[in-house]
Design a protein around this motif. Structure first.
Motif: not given
Length: 118
Positions: A81-110
Motif C-alpha cells: 500500500a505504501i508503494d502504491k499510495y505513499e506513506i500515510m501522513p502524520n495526522l497528529a491525533f492523540e493516542k486515545d482518539v486513535l485507540k477509539e478509532i482502532a477499536a471501532y475498526i476492529y469491531e466493524t465488518d465493513f
C-alpha cells in the motif's frame, strides 16, 4: 438493581461504539473508503491485514494506533500500500482518539455495514 447496572453498562457500550464511529467517519473516510481503494487502501483491506497480523483486540488496537500515530515505513504491515499510495501522513491525533478509532475498526465488518461512501 441488576437491571439498572446492566442498562448502564449497555448504554456505555453504545456510547463508545458511537464515539468510535463518529471519529472514524469524521476523519478516516477522507482517504480510506470502507470497501473501495481510491487514494488509500480500503478500510476493509486494512482491517483484514491487521486482523491477520494481530487477531487479539488488544494487540490490534495497540499496533494500529501506534502506527497511525507515527507512520513508519519500516514498521508497516502494508508495504504494498505504501508503494502504491505513499506513506500515510502524520495526522497528529492523540493516542486515545486513535485507540477509539482502532477499536471501532476492529469491531466493524465493513462488508456488512457499508455506508453510502464506497
Amino acid at each position: 438493581m441488576r437491571f439498572l447496572l446492566f442498562l448502564l453498562v449497555y448504554l456505555q457500550t453504545l456510547q463508545a461504539a458511537d464515539t468510535g464511529s463518529l471519529l472514524f467517519h469524521g476523519n478516516c473516510t477522507t482517504c480510506h473508503f470502507e470497501t473501495k481503494a481510491v487514494s488509500a487502501p480500503s478500510m476493509m483491506e486494512v482491517r483484514k491485514r491487521y486482523l491477520r497480523a494481530f487477531p487479539q483486540k488488544k494487540d490490534f488496537i495497540q499496533q494500529m494506533s501506534e502506527w497511525v500515530h507515527k507512520p513508519n515505513e519500516e514498521r508497516s504491515i502494508m508495504q504494498d500500500a505504501i508503494d502504491k499510495y505513499e506513506i500515510m501522513p502524520n495526522l497528529a491525533f492523540e493516542k486515545d482518539v486513535l485507540k477509539e478509532i482502532a477499536a471501532y475498526i476492529y469491531e466493524t465488518d465493513f462488508t456488512k455495514h457499508p455506508t453510502t461512501r464506497h
